[in-house]
Design an enzyme around this catalytic site. Structure first.
Site, short mmCIF file in Angstrom:
data_model
loop_
_atom_site.label_atom_id
_atom_site.label_comp_id
_atom_site.label_asym_id
_atom_site.label_seq_id
_atom_site.Cartn_x
_atom_site.Cartn_y
_atom_site.Cartn_z
N TRP A 101 104.10 75.29 14.15
CA TRP A 101 105.03 74.41 13.59
C TRP A 101 104.41 73.99 12.15
CZ3 TRP A 101 109.53 75.23 15.68
CH2 TRP A 101 109.46 75.55 17.14
N ASP A 171 104.53 65.32 11.73
CA ASP A 171 105.33 65.93 12.76
C ASP A 171 104.67 65.38 14.04
OD1 ASP A 171 106.66 67.28 14.47
OD2 ASP A 171 106.45 68.91 13.90
N LYS A 195 110.85 66.72 23.15
CA LYS A 195 109.37 66.79 24.13
C LYS A 195 109.30 65.45 24.80
CE LYS A 195 109.47 70.77 21.70
NZ LYS A 195 108.90 70.80 20.50
C1 LIG Z 1 109.36 71.84 19.42
C2 LIG Z 1 108.64 71.41 17.87
C3 LIG Z 1 109.45 71.64 16.93
C4 LIG Z 1 110.64 72.01 16.74
O1 LIG Z 1 111.68 71.33 16.91
P1 LIG Z 1 113.12 71.65 16.96
O2 LIG Z 1 113.75 70.50 17.26
O3 LIG Z 1 113.53 72.82 17.83
O4 LIG Z 1 113.36 71.97 15.52
C5 LIG Z 1 108.45 71.18 15.51
N1 LIG Z 1 107.62 70.68 15.80
C6 LIG Z 1 106.89 70.49 16.91
C7 LIG Z 1 105.46 69.84 16.83
C8 LIG Z 1 107.44 70.85 18.15
O5 LIG Z 1 106.50 70.72 19.19
#
Ligand SMILES: *Cc1c(COP(=O)(O)O)cnc(C)c1O
Length: 360
Positions: A101, A171, A195
């Site tokens: 990511w 993030d 998540k």
């Molecule tokens: C799942 C995830 C993403 C991607 O998320 P989307 O909503 O599918 O774009 C980005 N960063 C992290 C840390 C993730 O776990």
């Protein structure tokens, strides 16, 4: 009805109480005669829902007054572009690449300017967090970017990097609301909610007010300017109404549980049960450096692909589902987010013990 223990990395388990409440309100939300899915986002009823959701996350995270909370769409992945479009004034940003990511965010930023790789753990398949206490950071960076919890590899920054005065952008998709954070240390802290918070379709961006300006990269679409959404309290266009409503319910659930200090305690307790077992098992092994272990995503392997597959299959039959590791790494991964009860982790560990004994 029978519910399983769902170890999915995302979309992931939600608190059963929250789902029941939503089910009860499905046809008639608090006497409105309609579902939240059916109501105008400009209605009084909905206004209360979104305002309460914002206040509750502010309370949970102790968000300072000079930060805005935005409920947006496009997932975390859209932020990979939105962040540089809004913040890359010098067209230069630094990235600590600790997994897929972070790497995707780093690659996306290259479309808009120079993305400098400040550190990486790719040399050892992202199995650790690099030492970020004294990085060589160019002065003219607009910000330093991290992915705080690496969902796929199961590592977490236990200490934030020393950005040497530069803005930190993080993030936190897979560790959102899992423990207390000091929001004041970040310029932006954001995550997709699927998540650890709610249903897919909402991304929450917590952004310091002074970073919300009209001074964005040329050609930035209206919908991708933070200012558009901040000026309209996340109601510039139709927001993901139902998703925000569900997030709001989870915020209230977390408050009832005792807030983020309590969640941290519970999450540490759950993770400990699993890591202790992994550290003592002769069949199953964790895949990352102990000091950098995530409390949320726990990858492990047996070292034998067929045995891994057999384990995933038999676990599913026992009601322990979605334990297969990410397609890029294989093995197993147990995601044990806020809504995973301790009993789920205990059941998993006793199943692992039985499996180990039966397959020696
Ligand atoms: C799942 C995830 C993403 C991607 O998320 P989307 O909503 O599918 O774009 C980005 N960063 C992290 C840390 C993730 O776990």
């Amino acid at each position: 009805m029978s519910r399983v223990y769902n170890f999915s990395a995302g979309p992931a388990v939600l608190p059963e109480e929250v789902l029941r409440e939503a089910a009860e309100e499905m046809l008639d939300y608090k006497g409105s005669g309609m579902s939240v899915m059916e109501m105008s986002h400009r209605s009084k009823v909905y206004d209360t829902i979104i305002k309460e959701a914002e206040q509750d996350i502010r309370d949970l995270m102790h968000i300072p007054d000079n930060y805005r909370v935005l409920f947006l769409q496009g997932g975390a992945s859209q932020q990979f572009a939105m962040i540089p479009m809004n913040l890359m004034k010098n067209r230069k940003a630094g990235f600590i690449v600790t997994g897929q990511w972070a790497k995707k965010a780093y690659q996306e930023a290259q479309i808009y300017g120079e993305a400098v790789k400040l550190a990486s753990s790719e040399d050892k398949t992202f199995s650790y967090i690099p030492d970020c206490s004294n990085l060589d950071i160019p002065d003219d960076l607009d910000y330093v970017y991290i992915c705080e919890n690496n969902t796929i590899y199961g590592t977490k920054f236990r200490q934030l990097p020393d950005t040497k005065g530069h803005l930190l952008v993080a993030d936190v998709s897979s560790c959102f609301l899992s423990e207390p954070v000091d929001v004041g240390r970040y310029g932006i802290i954001y995550g997709g909610v699927q998540k650890n918070i709610g249903p897919a379709g909402v991304v929450i961006v917590i952004i310091r007010e002074d970073l919300i300006t009209e001074d964005v990269l040329e050609g930035t679409p209206t919908m991708l300017k933070y200012k558009t959404h901040a000026d309209n309290d996340s109601l510039y266009n139709t927001p993901p109404c139902y998703g925000i409503y569900m997030c709001g319910k989870v915020f209230k659930w977390l408050k009832n549980m005792g807030g983020l200090e309590e969640m941290k305690k519970r999450n540490e307790e759950k993770a400990q049960i699993l890591y202790d077992f992994l550290d003592n098992s002769s069949m199953f092994h964790g895949t990352v450096e102990a000091k950098d272990r995530s409390l949320m995503n726990v990858p492990f392997v047996t070292g034998n692909k067929e045995l891994d597959a057999k384990f995933v299959e038999e676990a599913a039959k026992a009601g322990l589902v979605n334990l297969k590791g990410h397609r890029s790494v294989g093995g197993m991964r147990a995601s044990i987010y806020n809504a995973m009860p301790k009993e789920g982790v205990e059941k998993l560990v006793s199943f692992m013990k039985e499996f180990e004994a039966a397959n020696k």
